[in-house]
Design a protein around this motif. Structure first.
Motif, PDB file in Angstrom:
ATOM      1  N   LEU A   1      55.761 147.847-108.989  1.00 23.14           N
ATOM      2  CA  LEU A   1      54.217 147.989-107.888  1.00 23.14           C
ATOM      3  C   LEU A   1      53.360 146.710-108.683  1.00 23.14           C
ATOM      4  CD1 LEU A   1      53.133 148.769-105.659  1.00 23.14           C
ATOM      5  CD2 LEU A   1      51.985 150.746-106.530  1.00 23.14           C
ATOM      6  N   ASP A   2      54.170 145.719-109.647  1.00 27.52           N
ATOM      7  CA  ASP A   2      53.399 144.890-110.100  1.00 27.52           C
ATOM      8  C   ASP A   2      53.276 143.744-109.104  1.00 27.52           C
ATOM      9  OD1 ASP A   2      56.195 144.248-110.171  1.00 27.52           O
ATOM     10  OD2 ASP A   2      56.029 143.139-111.966  1.00 27.52           O
ATOM     11  N   ASN A   3      54.328 143.131-107.826  1.00 22.96           N
ATOM     12  CA  ASN A   3      53.896 142.255-106.974  1.00 22.96           C
ATOM     13  C   ASN A   3      53.294 143.532-105.863  1.00 22.96           C
ATOM     14  OD1 ASN A   3      54.331 140.645-105.086  1.00 22.96           O
ATOM     15  ND2 ASN A   3      55.561 139.241-106.222  1.00 22.96           N
ATOM     16  N   LEU A   4      52.532 143.964-104.971  1.00 20.54           N
ATOM     17  CA  LEU A   4      52.285 144.512-104.312  1.00 20.54           C
ATOM     18  C   LEU A   4      52.324 143.138-102.535  1.00 20.54           C
ATOM     19  CD1 LEU A   4      50.675 146.899-103.017  1.00 20.54           C
ATOM     20  CD2 LEU A   4      48.758 145.806-102.960  1.00 20.54           C
ATOM     21  N   MET A   5      53.147 142.392-102.716  1.00 22.88           N
ATOM     22  CA  MET A   5      53.456 142.259-101.743  1.00 22.88           C
ATOM     23  C   MET A   5      54.479 142.044-100.715  1.00 22.88           C
ATOM     24  SD  MET A   5      52.721 137.843-100.151  1.00 22.88           S
ATOM     25  CE  MET A   5      53.304 137.131 -98.664  1.00 22.88           C
ATOM     26  N   LEU A   6      55.892 141.862-101.502  1.00 23.64           N
ATOM     27  CA  LEU A   6      57.062 142.038-101.919  1.00 23.64           C
ATOM     28  C   LEU A   6      57.388 143.826-101.925  1.00 23.64           C
ATOM     29  CD1 LEU A   6      58.615 140.782-104.739  1.00 23.64           C
ATOM     30  CD2 LEU A   6      58.311 140.166-102.719  1.00 23.64           C
ATOM     31  N   ALA A   7      56.583 144.831-101.836  1.00 18.05           N
ATOM     32  CA  ALA A   7      56.371 146.075-101.796  1.00 18.05           C
ATOM     33  C   ALA A   7      55.457 146.089-100.697  1.00 18.05           C
ATOM     34  CB  ALA A   7      55.796 146.906-102.725  1.00 18.05           C
ATOM     35  N   THR A   8      55.228 145.440-100.305  1.00 15.51           N
ATOM     36  CA  THR A   8      54.863 145.621 -98.521  1.00 15.51           C
ATOM     37  C   THR A   8      55.378 144.988 -97.728  1.00 15.51           C
ATOM     38  OG1 THR A   8      52.192 145.901 -99.640  1.00 15.51           O
ATOM     39  CG2 THR A   8      52.695 145.077 -96.789  1.00 15.51           C
ATOM     40  N   ILE A   9      56.066 144.237 -97.953  1.00 14.88           N
ATOM     41  CA  ILE A   9      56.864 143.325 -96.870  1.00 14.88           C
ATOM     42  C   ILE A   9      58.505 144.127 -96.895  1.00 14.88           C
ATOM     43  CG2 ILE A   9      58.577 141.260 -96.809  1.00 14.88           C
ATOM     44  CD1 ILE A   9      56.891 139.791 -98.083  1.00 14.88           C
ATOM     45  N   ARG A  10      59.093 144.715 -97.813  1.00 14.04           N
ATOM     46  CA  ARG A  10      60.119 146.098 -98.193  1.00 14.04           C
ATOM     47  C   ARG A  10      59.411 147.072 -97.210  1.00 14.04           C
ATOM     48  NH1 ARG A  10      61.181 146.965-104.078  1.00 14.04           N
ATOM     49  NH2 ARG A  10      62.046 144.992-104.788  1.00 14.04           N
ATOM     50  N   LEU A  11      58.244 147.293 -97.600  1.00 12.96           N
ATOM     51  CA  LEU A  11      57.688 148.849 -96.022  1.00 12.96           C
ATOM     52  C   LEU A  11      58.170 148.216 -94.761  1.00 12.96           C
ATOM     53  CD1 LEU A  11      55.229 150.862 -98.589  1.00 12.96           C
ATOM     54  CD2 LEU A  11      57.484 151.689 -97.713  1.00 12.96           C
ATOM     55  N   GLY A  12      57.596 147.213 -94.347  1.00  8.44           N
ATOM     56  CA  GLY A  12      57.286 146.070 -93.168  1.00  8.44           C
ATOM     57  C   GLY A  12      59.219 146.344 -92.679  1.00  8.44           C
ATOM     58  N   TYR A  13      59.608 146.361 -93.512  1.00  3.27           N
ATOM     59  CA  TYR A  13      61.614 145.644 -92.884  1.00  3.27           C
ATOM     60  C   TYR A  13      61.813 147.221 -92.539  1.00  3.27           C
ATOM     61  CZ  TYR A  13      62.178 141.183 -94.608  1.00  3.27           C
ATOM     62  OH  TYR A  13      61.859 140.124 -95.169  1.00  3.27           O
ATOM     63  N   ILE A  14      61.286 148.093 -93.274  1.00  2.00           N
ATOM     64  CA  ILE A  14      61.957 149.864 -93.004  1.00  2.00           C
ATOM     65  C   ILE A  14      60.820 150.002 -91.909  1.00  2.00           C
ATOM     66  CG2 ILE A  14      61.059 151.809 -93.616  1.00  2.00           C
ATOM     67  CD1 ILE A  14      62.202 150.667 -96.919  1.00  2.00           C
ATOM     68  N   ALA A  15      59.964 149.810 -91.492  1.00  2.00           N
ATOM     69  CA  ALA A  15      59.626 149.844 -90.730  1.00  2.00           C
ATOM     70  C   ALA A  15      59.803 149.209 -89.508  1.00  2.00           C
ATOM     71  CB  ALA A  15      57.834 149.871 -90.398  1.00  2.00           C
ATOM     72  N   ARG A  16      60.582 148.078 -89.540  1.00  2.00           N
ATOM     73  CA  ARG A  16      60.583 147.726 -88.067  1.00  2.00           C
ATOM     74  C   ARG A  16      62.300 147.307 -88.021  1.00  2.00           C
ATOM     75  NH1 ARG A  16      60.588 141.616 -88.078  1.00  2.00           N
ATOM     76  NH2 ARG A  16      58.361 141.672 -87.724  1.00  2.00           N
ATOM     77  N   ALA A  17      62.748 148.017 -88.695  1.00  2.00           N
ATOM     78  CA  ALA A  17      64.680 148.553 -88.424  1.00  2.00           C
ATOM     79  C   ALA A  17      64.576 149.973 -87.875  1.00  2.00           C
ATOM     80  CB  ALA A  17      65.251 148.797 -89.806  1.00  2.00           C
ATOM     81  N   ALA A  18      63.256 150.803 -88.698  1.00  2.00           N
ATOM     82  CA  ALA A  18      63.100 152.598 -87.826  1.00  2.00           C
ATOM     83  C   ALA A  18      62.993 152.222 -86.291  1.00  2.00           C
ATOM     84  CB  ALA A  18      62.295 153.802 -88.780  1.00  2.00           C
ATOM     85  N   ALA A  19      61.585 151.265 -85.910  1.00  2.00           N
ATOM     86  CA  ALA A  19      61.130 150.642 -84.842  1.00  2.00           C
ATOM     87  C   ALA A  19      62.185 150.178 -84.182  1.00  2.00           C
ATOM     88  CB  ALA A  19      60.332 149.844 -84.654  1.00  2.00           C
ATOM     89  N   ILE A  20      63.720 149.424 -83.775  1.00  2.00           N
ATOM     90  CA  ILE A  20      64.201 148.726 -83.493  1.00  2.00           C
ATOM     91  C   ILE A  20      65.162 150.241 -83.195  1.00  2.00           C
ATOM     92  CG2 ILE A  20      66.671 147.262 -83.413  1.00  2.00           C
ATOM     93  CD1 ILE A  20      64.872 145.404 -85.410  1.00  2.00           C
ATOM     94  N   PHE A  21      65.586 151.347 -84.048  1.00  2.00           N
ATOM     95  CA  PHE A  21      66.698 152.150 -84.107  1.00  2.00           C
ATOM     96  C   PHE A  21      66.148 153.748 -83.604  1.00  2.00           C
ATOM     97  CE2 PHE A  21      69.314 148.919 -86.986  1.00  2.00           C
ATOM     98  CZ  PHE A  21      69.610 149.019 -86.123  1.00  2.00           C
ATOM     99  N   ARG A  22      64.921 153.214 -83.106  1.00  2.00           N
ATOM    100  CA  ARG A  22      64.215 153.911 -82.467  1.00  2.00           C
ATOM    101  C   ARG A  22      63.940 155.640 -83.585  1.00  2.00           C
ATOM    102  NH1 ARG A  22      65.975 155.320 -76.277  1.00  2.00           N
ATOM    103  NH2 ARG A  22      67.228 155.767 -77.672  1.00  2.00           N
ATOM    104  N   ILE A  23      63.505 155.467 -84.816  1.00  2.00           N
ATOM    105  CA  ILE A  23      63.852 155.855 -85.831  1.00  2.00           C
ATOM    106  C   ILE A  23      62.180 156.845 -85.371  1.00  2.00           C
ATOM    107  CG2 ILE A  23      63.624 156.910 -87.441  1.00  2.00           C
ATOM    108  CD1 ILE A  23      66.498 156.124 -86.856  1.00  2.00           C
ATOM    109  N   ASP A  24      62.948 158.538 -85.255  1.00  2.00           N
ATOM    110  CA  ASP A  24      61.822 159.658 -85.100  1.00  2.00           C
ATOM    111  C   ASP A  24      60.783 160.161 -86.031  1.00  2.00           C
ATOM    112  OD1 ASP A  24      62.097 160.205 -82.305  1.00  2.00           O
ATOM    113  OD2 ASP A  24      64.088 161.115 -82.610  1.00  2.00           O
TER     114      ASP A  24
END
Length: 95
Positions: free
Chosen positions: A23-46
């Protein structure tokens, strides 16, 4: 227009809270979570589940931060300022 059928069973994904561990680089951690959220939205994860690999305070804190960022991303843009106060770890959610 493409018609999408409703899914019979809900789909959930789970990932460990250590995905954002250094967590020393909060920007990279946020971008990783953004990728997970985007993939979940694309594949319609509930449902997205964030679990702890180890039972200590650091991983619990990472789990809380992950949950808060994913919850922030799930709200429409015009409601985010009403629902969430600005917190230090929400600084890079627009990246």
């Amino acid at each position: 227009m493409i018609e999408v059928r409703a899914r019979e069973h809900p789909i959930s994904i789970a990932f460990p809270s250590s995905v954002i561990y250094p967590l020393d680089n909060l920007m990279l951690a946020t971008i990783r979570l953004g990728y997970i959220a985007r993939a979940a939205a694309i594949f319609r994860i509930d449902k997205i589940i964030v679990y702890n690999e180890k039972d200590n305070e650091t991983y619990r804190r990472l789990q809380e931060i992950s949950y808060e960022i994913l919850d922030y991303l799930s709200y429409p843009q015009y409601l985010r300022k009403i629902k969430f106060r600005m917190k230090p770890y929400l600084r890079y959610v627009g990246a």
